[in-house]
Design an enzyme around this catalytic site. Structure first.
Site, PDB file in Angstrom:
ATOM      1  N   HIS A 310      38.639  75.701  42.041  1.00 56.25           N
ATOM      2  CA  HIS A 310      39.526  74.561  42.586  1.00 56.25           C
ATOM      3  C   HIS A 310      40.002  73.682  41.432  1.00 56.25           C
ATOM      4  O   HIS A 310      39.182  73.242  40.639  1.00 56.25           O
ATOM      5  CB  HIS A 310      38.867  73.791  43.714  1.00 56.25           C
ATOM      6  CG  HIS A 310      40.140  72.932  44.569  1.00 56.25           C
ATOM      7  ND1 HIS A 310      40.550  72.127  44.289  1.00 56.25           N
ATOM      8  CD2 HIS A 310      40.499  73.652  45.620  1.00 56.25           C
ATOM      9  CE1 HIS A 310      41.492  71.475  45.049  1.00 56.25           C
ATOM     10  NE2 HIS A 310      41.671  72.402  46.122  1.00 56.25           N
ATOM     11  N   ASP A 368      40.667  78.182  50.528  1.00 61.83           N
ATOM     12  CA  ASP A 368      41.788  79.302  50.828  1.00 61.83           C
ATOM     13  C   ASP A 368      41.025  80.536  51.086  1.00 61.83           C
ATOM     14  O   ASP A 368      41.495  81.495  51.635  1.00 61.83           O
ATOM     15  CB  ASP A 368      42.404  79.254  49.397  1.00 61.83           C
ATOM     16  CG  ASP A 368      43.474  77.841  49.577  1.00 61.83           C
ATOM     17  OD1 ASP A 368      43.660  77.384  50.485  1.00 61.83           O
ATOM     18  OD2 ASP A 368      43.346  77.177  48.525  1.00 61.83           O
TER      19      ASP A 368
END
Length: 427
Positions: A310, A368
Site C-alpha cells: 500500500h 483491495d
C-alpha cells in the site's frame, strides 16, 4: 537545511539568504514546516511532486499511521468501529465528530430514508445512456445533474443547508448507483425501501427483479456494510484532495463530489480491487502461481501482483485484517471455498504472508485484495466495484467538505517549475 530547532526551521539559500520558517505539530507530535510564506516573502517555492510531503490542510477527521498500521476515524480505531457500529453510525461520526446517540441515529437514518428517492427527470436522463455504458460514467453524470434540482434554493453560506446537502448526497448516491446497474441489465429500477437499512437497501435495489422479491442474507448485508465502513475515509487521498480543491472555489457540493468521482475512477485509485480480481483471473489456476510469483520478483518484468502492499501502509493494512475474516465468512456461507478463483486467492495470500521477498518488502495483502473477492461473491460485477467505493467515500468527501466550509480557507493555487521557452518576441 540546518538542524531542526523547534519551533522553527532555518534554510540557507545558495546566495547566503537565510529563511526562518515556523513549524506546526499534529496530535501525534509529527512536525510540519509552514512553507506558506516562502513565495510571498522570499520569492522561493517548495517543490513536491504529487504532494508526497505536503500537508494541504488541517483536519480533525481521519488519522493514518502507515508505519504502525493504524487508521482512526475521529480518534476511534477502525477495528472497533467495524465490529461495534454500522455504516450509518460511522457516517454520523465522520460528519459531526461524535458517535450518535440512539435518538440522533434514529433522526439521521430517517433523513437518509427521506432523501433517498430520485427525481423522475433523472430516470429519463439515465435511460438516455447506452446499456453498456460504464456505471461510473452514469453515476458521475447523474450526480452532476442532481445539482440542477437544488441550485436555486441552496445557500452555501448556511450551515444547516450544507448539512442537508451532505445527507442528500449520502442518501441518493446508492440509489443512483443501483439504477445505473439495473439500466445496464435492461431492467426497471427498484425504488429504495423505507424499512431497510443502508447496506441492505442497496443490495435490494441492486439485485431485485420485478415480480421476484430479493432479500439479502444478513451476513451479506454485514459484509457490504463493513466494506462501506472501511472505505468511508482515508485522509487526503487523490479523490478527497480533489473534492477539497474544487470546494476551495466555492463550488456547490454536487460538483465537488463529481470531482471526487472523477479522481476515484482512475485505476490507480478506486480501481485497485477490480484490477486485483482481473489479475486473479489472468493467473487462472494455482498451478500457475509459481510462474507469476517469479515474474513479480523480476524487476524487468512489468507484471505486478495487485492487492499487495500500500502507498501509505508500510505495515499490514488494518482494514485488510477485518476484510480477511469477512471474506472467509462469506465464502463459507456460499460454499465457495473450493472455487478455483478463491483457492487461488488463498494460495496467494499464504505466499504473501510467508515468502521472504514479500515479508521483507512489507507487501502484505491490502483491503483491495479481499474486498474484490467479497464483492464478486455477493454477485456484484467488477465494473461496479469502483461504484461501491464511491458510495462509501461520499461520506468522507462530505465530512471534509463540511469541515472546510466551517473553517477559513483559500482557493487552491499551487505553483510550478516552468521549463518552457523564456520570453521571446514574434518577428
Amino acid at each position: 537545511m540546518k538542524q531542526y530547532e523547534p519551533p522553527f526551521v532555518t534554510l540557507t539559500l545558495s546566495d547566503g539568504t537565510t529563511i526562518k520558517l515556523a513549524t506546526k505539530r499534529d496530535r501525534f507530535d509529527r512536525v510540519f514546516i509552514d512553507t506558506s510564506v516562502l513565495f510571498s516573502q522570499y520569492g522561493v517555492c517548495a517543490y513536491d511532486v504529487g504532494l508526497q510531503s505536503t500537508a494541504i490542510c488541517q483536519s480533525a477527521i481521519t488519522f493514518i499511521n502507515g508505519e504502525k498500521g493504524t487508521l482512526l476515524y475521529r480518534g476511534y480505531p477502525i477495528e472497533q468501529l467495524a465490529e461495534q457500529h454500522d455504516f450509518t453510525d460511522v457516517s454520523y461520526l465522520l460528519l459531526y465528530g461524535e458517535r450518535p446517540t440512539g435518538k440522533e441515529k434514529e433522526q439521521f437514518t430517517e433523513k437518509i430514508r427521506h432523501n433517498s428517492a430520485i427525481q423522475s427527470e433523472l430516470h429519463l436522463f439515465l435511460n438516455s445512456f447506452q446499456h453498456d455504458a460504464h456505471p461510473m460514467s452514469m453515476l458521475l453524470a447523474n450526480v452532476a445533474a442532481l445539482s440542477s434540482f437544488y441550485q436555486q434554493d441552496f445557500d452555501i453560506n448556511q450551515p444547516e443547508q450544507r448539512k442537508l446537502a451532505a445527507v442528500q448526497l449520502i442518501a441518493k448516491i446508492p440509489t443512483l448507483a443501483a439504477m445505473a446497474y439495473q439500466h445496464s441489465l435492461g431492467r426497471s429500477p427498484t425504488p429504495p425501501q423505507d424499512e431497510m437499512g443502508y447496506a441492505e437497501n442497496f443490495l435490494h435495489m441492486l439485485h431485485n427483479v420485478p415480480g421476484k422479491q430479493y432479500t439479502p442474507h444478513p451476513l451479506f448485508v454485514k459484509a457490504l456494510d463493513t466494506i462501506l465502513t472501511l472505505h468511508a475515509d482515508h485522509e487526503q487521498n487523490a479523490s478527497t484532495s480533489s473534492v477539497r480543491a474544487v470546494a476551495s472555489t466555492g463550488s456547490n457540493p454536487f460538483a465537488c463530489v463529481c470531482a471526487g468521482l472523477a479522481a476515484l475512477w482512475g485505476p490507480a485509485h478506486g480501481g485497485a480491487n477490480e484490477a486485483c480480481l482481473k489479475m486473479l483471473q489472468a493467473i487462472g489456476d494455482e498451478s500457475h502461481i509459481d510462474t507469476y510469483i517469479k515474474r513479480a520478483k523480476n524487476p524487468d518484468d512489468p507484471f505486478r501482483l495487485m492487492g499487495f502492499g500500500h502507498r501509505v501502509y508500510k505495515y499490514y493494512d488494518p482494514r485488510a485484517k477485518i476484510m480477511q475474516k469477512i471474506c472467509h465468512d462469506v465464502l463459507k456461507v456460499l460454499g465457495n471455498q473450493n472455487d478455483p478463483l478463491f483457492k487461488l486467492a488463498n494460495s496467494l495470500e499464504k505466499i504473501a504472508l510467508e515468502d521472504d521477498y514479500f515479508v521483507e518488502r512489507k507487501l502484505y495483502p491490502n483491503v483491495d485484495f479481499y474486498s474484490g473477492i467479497v464483492l464478486k461473491a455477493l454477485g456484484i460485477p467488477a465494473n461496479m466495484f469502483t461504484v461501491i467505493f464511491a458510495i462509501a467515500r461520499t461520506t468522507g468527501w462530505m465530512a471534509h467538505w463540511l469541515e472546510m466550509m466551517d473553517s477559513s480557507y483559500r482557493i487552491n493555487r499551487p505553483r510550478q517549475i516552468y521549463l518552457g521557452f523564456p520570453q521571446r518576441d514574434i518577428t
